[in-house]
Design a protein around this motif. Structure first.
Motif, PDB file in Angstrom:
ATOM      1  N   MET A  33       0.849  -1.177   0.000  1.00 21.71           N
ATOM      2  CA  MET A  33       0.000   0.000   0.000  1.00 21.71           C
ATOM      3  C   MET A  33       0.896   1.244   0.000  1.00 21.71           C
ATOM      4  SD  MET A  33      -2.848   1.085   2.795  1.00 21.71           S
ATOM      5  CE  MET A  33      -4.371   1.320   1.959  1.00 21.71           C
ATOM      6  N   PRO A  34       0.608   2.219  -0.846  1.00 20.23           N
ATOM      7  CA  PRO A  34       1.432   3.426  -0.914  1.00 20.23           C
ATOM      8  C   PRO A  34       1.290   4.258   0.367  1.00 20.23           C
ATOM      9  CG  PRO A  34      -0.369   3.514  -2.530  1.00 20.23           C
ATOM     10  CD  PRO A  34      -0.469   2.219  -1.812  1.00 20.23           C
ATOM     11  N   ASP A  35       2.387   4.959   0.705  1.00 16.61           N
ATOM     12  CA  ASP A  35       2.304   5.832   1.881  1.00 16.61           C
ATOM     13  C   ASP A  35       1.647   7.151   1.477  1.00 16.61           C
ATOM     14  OD1 ASP A  35       4.212   7.489   0.699  1.00 16.61           O
ATOM     15  OD2 ASP A  35       5.860   6.776   1.938  1.00 16.61           O
ATOM     16  N   MET A  36       1.412   8.037   2.460  1.00 15.51           N
ATOM     17  CA  MET A  36       0.689   9.285   2.205  1.00 15.51           C
ATOM     18  C   MET A  36       1.402  10.190   1.207  1.00 15.51           C
ATOM     19  SD  MET A  36      -2.244   9.362   3.309  1.00 15.51           S
ATOM     20  CE  MET A  36      -2.850  11.023   3.435  1.00 15.51           C
ATOM     21  N   ASN A  37       2.735  10.255   1.245  1.00 18.52           N
ATOM     22  CA  ASN A  37       3.468  11.076   0.278  1.00 18.52           C
ATOM     23  C   ASN A  37       3.247  10.582  -1.145  1.00 18.52           C
ATOM     24  OD1 ASN A  37       4.532  12.934   2.083  1.00 18.52           O
ATOM     25  ND2 ASN A  37       6.358  11.703   2.482  1.00 18.52           N
ATOM     26  N   ASP A  38       3.275   9.252  -1.311  1.00 19.86           N
ATOM     27  CA  ASP A  38       3.014   8.678  -2.629  1.00 19.86           C
ATOM     28  C   ASP A  38       1.594   8.997  -3.086  1.00 19.86           C
ATOM     29  OD1 ASP A  38       5.568   7.599  -2.779  1.00 19.86           O
ATOM     30  OD2 ASP A  38       4.934   5.628  -2.027  1.00 19.86           O
ATOM     31  N   LEU A  54      -0.238  11.560  -2.155  1.00 21.39           N
ATOM     32  CA  LEU A  54      -0.332  12.986  -2.485  1.00 21.39           C
ATOM     33  C   LEU A  54       0.261  13.282  -3.863  1.00 21.39           C
ATOM     34  CD1 LEU A  54       0.465  14.676   0.953  1.00 21.39           C
ATOM     35  CD2 LEU A  54      -1.732  14.588  -0.245  1.00 21.39           C
ATOM     36  N   LYS A  55       1.400  12.646  -4.162  1.00 15.37           N
ATOM     37  CA  LYS A  55       2.003  12.823  -5.485  1.00 15.37           C
ATOM     38  C   LYS A  55       1.078  12.291  -6.575  1.00 15.37           C
ATOM     39  CE  LYS A  55       6.793  12.670  -3.926  1.00 15.37           C
ATOM     40  NZ  LYS A  55       8.023  11.884  -3.888  1.00 15.37           N
ATOM     41  N   MET A  56       0.480  11.128  -6.308  1.00 16.31           N
ATOM     42  CA  MET A  56      -0.449  10.550  -7.276  1.00 16.31           C
ATOM     43  C   MET A  56      -1.668  11.453  -7.467  1.00 16.31           C
ATOM     44  SD  MET A  56      -0.240   6.533  -6.143  1.00 16.31           S
ATOM     45  CE  MET A  56      -1.473   5.943  -7.288  1.00 16.31           C
ATOM     46  N   ALA A  57      -2.142  12.035  -6.374  1.00 12.96           N
ATOM     47  CA  ALA A  57      -3.306  12.923  -6.443  1.00 12.96           C
ATOM     48  C   ALA A  57      -2.979  14.174  -7.253  1.00 12.96           C
ATOM     49  CB  ALA A  57      -3.778  13.288  -5.037  1.00 12.96           C
ATOM     50  N   GLN A  58      -1.800  14.739  -7.047  1.00 18.13           N
ATOM     51  CA  GLN A  58      -1.404  15.922  -7.807  1.00 18.13           C
ATOM     52  C   GLN A  58      -1.281  15.601  -9.287  1.00 18.13           C
ATOM     53  OE1 GLN A  58       2.155  16.972  -5.666  1.00 18.13           O
ATOM     54  NE2 GLN A  58       1.087  18.442  -4.350  1.00 18.13           N
ATOM     55  N   GLN A  59      -0.687  14.456  -9.590  1.00 16.01           N
ATOM     56  CA  GLN A  59      -0.554  14.042 -10.985  1.00 16.01           C
ATOM     57  C   GLN A  59      -1.932  13.804 -11.596  1.00 16.01           C
ATOM     58  OE1 GLN A  59       2.319  13.953 -12.907  1.00 16.01           O
ATOM     59  NE2 GLN A  59       0.822  13.744 -14.533  1.00 16.01           N
ATOM     60  N   ALA A  60      -2.805  13.152 -10.828  1.00 23.27           N
ATOM     61  CA  ALA A  60      -4.157  12.893 -11.321  1.00 23.27           C
ATOM     62  C   ALA A  60      -4.893  14.196 -11.591  1.00 23.27           C
ATOM     63  CB  ALA A  60      -4.932  12.048 -10.317  1.00 23.27           C
ATOM     64  N   GLN A  61      -4.717  15.172 -10.725  1.00 17.28           N
ATOM     65  CA  GLN A  61      -5.368  16.468 -10.910  1.00 17.28           C
ATOM     66  C   GLN A  61      -4.867  17.128 -12.202  1.00 17.28           C
ATOM     67  OE1 GLN A  61      -4.694  19.270  -7.731  1.00 17.28           O
ATOM     68  NE2 GLN A  61      -6.455  20.508  -8.320  1.00 17.28           N
ATOM     69  N   GLN A  62      -3.575  17.067 -12.446  1.00 20.07           N
ATOM     70  CA  GLN A  62      -3.017  17.633 -13.679  1.00 20.07           C
ATOM     71  C   GLN A  62      -3.532  16.885 -14.911  1.00 20.07           C
ATOM     72  OE1 GLN A  62       1.197  17.360 -13.033  1.00 20.07           O
ATOM     73  NE2 GLN A  62       1.272  19.151 -11.682  1.00 20.07           N
ATOM     74  N   ASP A  63      -3.559  15.556 -14.821  1.00 23.01           N
ATOM     75  CA  ASP A  63      -4.031  14.749 -15.944  1.00 23.01           C
ATOM     76  C   ASP A  63      -5.512  14.997 -16.223  1.00 23.01           C
ATOM     77  OD1 ASP A  63      -1.486  13.707 -16.141  1.00 23.01           O
ATOM     78  OD2 ASP A  63      -1.989  11.800 -15.178  1.00 23.01           O
ATOM     79  N   LEU A  64      -6.307  15.124 -15.177  1.00 21.74           N
ATOM     80  CA  LEU A  64      -7.732  15.373 -15.353  1.00 21.74           C
ATOM     81  C   LEU A  64      -7.981  16.757 -15.942  1.00 21.74           C
ATOM     82  CD1 LEU A  64      -9.223  13.714 -12.152  1.00 21.74           C
ATOM     83  CD2 LEU A  64      -9.428  12.925 -14.518  1.00 21.74           C
ATOM     84  N   ALA A  65      -7.212  17.743 -15.522  1.00 16.85           N
ATOM     85  CA  ALA A  65      -7.354  19.093 -16.076  1.00 16.85           C
ATOM     86  C   ALA A  65      -7.028  19.080 -17.570  1.00 16.85           C
ATOM     87  CB  ALA A  65      -6.460  20.072 -15.331  1.00 16.85           C
ATOM     88  N   ARG A  79      -9.094   7.144 -18.585  1.00 14.97           N
ATOM     89  CA  ARG A  79      -7.717   6.994 -19.067  1.00 14.97           C
ATOM     90  C   ARG A  79      -6.780   8.000 -18.410  1.00 14.97           C
ATOM     91  NH1 ARG A  79     -10.333   6.624 -24.112  1.00 14.97           N
ATOM     92  NH2 ARG A  79      -9.605   8.709 -24.661  1.00 14.97           N
ATOM     93  N   ALA A  80      -7.324   9.137 -17.970  1.00 13.39           N
ATOM     94  CA  ALA A  80      -6.497  10.170 -17.362  1.00 13.39           C
ATOM     95  C   ALA A  80      -6.096   9.822 -15.928  1.00 13.39           C
ATOM     96  CB  ALA A  80      -7.227  11.517 -17.377  1.00 13.39           C
ATOM     97  N   MET A  81      -6.827   8.924 -15.292  1.00 14.28           N
ATOM     98  CA  MET A  81      -6.496   8.541 -13.911  1.00 14.28           C
ATOM     99  C   MET A  81      -5.299   7.596 -13.915  1.00 14.28           C
ATOM    100  SD  MET A  81      -8.481  10.083 -11.815  1.00 14.28           S
ATOM    101  CE  MET A  81      -8.255   9.168 -10.323  1.00 14.28           C
ATOM    102  N   PRO A  82      -4.333   7.845 -13.039  1.00 18.07           N
ATOM    103  CA  PRO A  82      -3.164   6.951 -12.995  1.00 18.07           C
ATOM    104  C   PRO A  82      -3.551   5.558 -12.503  1.00 18.07           C
ATOM    105  CG  PRO A  82      -3.070   8.570 -11.218  1.00 18.07           C
ATOM    106  CD  PRO A  82      -4.251   8.921 -12.069  1.00 18.07           C
ATOM    107  N   ALA A  83      -2.888   4.562 -13.050  1.00 17.42           N
ATOM    108  CA  ALA A  83      -3.132   3.180 -12.629  1.00 17.42           C
ATOM    109  C   ALA A  83      -2.779   3.031 -11.160  1.00 17.42           C
ATOM    110  CB  ALA A  83      -2.311   2.223 -13.480  1.00 17.42           C
TER     111      ALA A  83
END
Length: 108
Positions: free
Chosen positions: A1-6, A8-19, A92-96
């Protein structure tokens, strides 16, 4: 299971990809059809209508009611296709592996 930093990074990337994906929605065009092709409505995945085509055979006062019904049906067909195209693009924009709230194993 990813830690909180991972996460948060995934969430930021997802936000950029979704935008980015949101910006692309107006470039995806779909066509709704009714009456066996007598009425066609072209729309973007964002829901903007870009064209309507009506067969000449429907251009009579006697056919007004049917024409109105076919326009509504073609629009609803186009809207359904636009919604599906938008959902596919967003998926497709959401990270795996991005944890989705409510899914088993999600920290949310």
């Amino acid at each position: 299971m990813p830690d909180m930093n991972d996460i948060l990074k995934m969430a930021q990337q997802a936000q950029q990809d979704l935008a980015k994906a949101q910006g692309e929605l107006d470039n995806i065009e779909v066509e709704g059809v009714a009456g066996g092709g007598l009425v066609k409505i072209k729309t973007t995945a964002k829901g903007r209508i870009v064209g309507i085509s009506i067969d000449d055979s429907l251009m009579s006062v006697d056919e007004k009611g049917m024409l109105e019904d076919l326009i509504a049906a073609a629009f609803n067909d186009a809207k359904g296709k636009a919604d599906q195209a938008a959902a596919d693009l967003m998926k497709r924009a959401m990270p795996a592996g991005f944890p989705v709230p409510g899914q088993a194993g999600s920290p949310f």
